[in-house]
Scaffold this motif. Structure first.
Motif, mmCIF file in Angstrom:
data_model
loop_
_atom_site.group_PDB
_atom_site.id
_atom_site.type_symbol
_atom_site.label_atom_id
_atom_site.label_comp_id
_atom_site.label_asym_id
_atom_site.label_seq_id
_atom_site.Cartn_x
_atom_site.Cartn_y
_atom_site.Cartn_z
ATOM 1 N N ASP A 43 -3.549 -8.838 -1.939
ATOM 2 C CA ASP A 43 -2.626 -10.051 -1.938
ATOM 3 C C ASP A 43 -2.012 -10.204 -1.048
ATOM 4 O O ASP A 43 -2.020 -9.580 -0.064
ATOM 5 N N ARG A 78 -5.966 -9.258 3.889
ATOM 6 C CA ARG A 78 -6.473 -9.322 2.461
ATOM 7 C C ARG A 78 -7.729 -8.589 2.236
ATOM 8 O O ARG A 78 -7.817 -8.311 0.979
ATOM 9 N N THR A 82 1.545 -4.136 -8.589
ATOM 10 C CA THR A 82 2.278 -4.973 -7.355
ATOM 11 C C THR A 82 3.185 -4.141 -6.598
ATOM 12 O O THR A 82 3.823 -4.423 -5.697
#
Length: 221
Positions: A166, A149, A189
């Motif tokens: 993430d 992370r 993403t």
């Protein structure tokens, strides 16, 4: 070294499991000797076991089928608490285990990468520290599931890089160029940069926005 390698520096624990148990037999036949001079100068065996006064295994020294020379130390209940092993290819590792026998700390040298790994009570890696052969160093932090992370990397030229991610990939990146210019990147993403904030060579700041394909579409100034 890839980004995943830079973030992680995580490898497996000791190359083979340490096996405990009560002593089932003698390695050598007992003999009577009249003097210390009659004692053998060399003893050869595939396994040595150390037991306490109750016959409980407290230590073991052996070579596994995979060629790992290992020393294991057990507590009074027979649970592995510490182990030292060296693989056939020469990779050494030291493991510290909790009262449940699960790894909590590992120190090792794998493919010339010196590393320290800290585990939680579920044996999930939570923090790592590593130094690559070229001198690059890094610290990695994981979540409860063991996913990377956050990481801080210092490259061989001395420039630092901070990555925040993430569960799947890095989402924020901060770094410093060799000439001292800082930069911030926001990543989608899909792993593509969507916005960046940098300082130009003249010291002026610049904000750049990118489309879904990662191509710049707007910049200020």
């Amino acid at each position: 070294m890839t980004t995943k390698e830079r973030i992680g520096f995580v490898t497996v624990t000791l190359a083979a499991a340490f096996v405990g148990g009560a002593v089932s037999g003698h390695i050598f036949a007992a003999r009577t000797v009249d003097a210390a001079a009659a004692a053998p100068r060399m003893i050869t065996a595939q396994k040595f076991m150390l037991v306490d006064s109750r016959g409980k295994t407290r230590g073991e020294f052996n070579v596994t089928k995979k060629g790992v020379a290992q020393i294991a130390v057990f507590d009074g209940s027979g649970t592995l608490r510490a182990g030292l092993g060296v693989g056939s290819e020469g990779a050494p590792a030291l493991g510290i285990y909790g009262i449940d026998g699960k790894p909590r700390i590992e120190v090792g040298l794998t493919r010339s990468v010196a590393r320290v790994v800290l585990f939680d009570q579920s044996a999930k890696p939570q923090a790592t520290l590593g130094v690559a052969p070229d001198g690059q160093s890094g610290i990695g932090l994981m979540d409860k599931a063991g996913n990377p992370r956050a990481s801080i990397i210092v490259a061989t030229d001395g420039t630092p890089t901070l990555r925040l991610g993430d569960e799947n990939r890095g989402r924020i990146g901060m770094d410093l160029t060799p000439d001292g210019r800082p930069g911030l990147a926001l990543i989608g993403t899909d792993g593509k940069t969507r916005a960046s904030l940098t300082l130009n060579t003249d010291g002026a700041g610049a904000l750049t926005l990118f489309d879904a394909s990662g191509s710049p579409v707007n910049s200020v100034p």
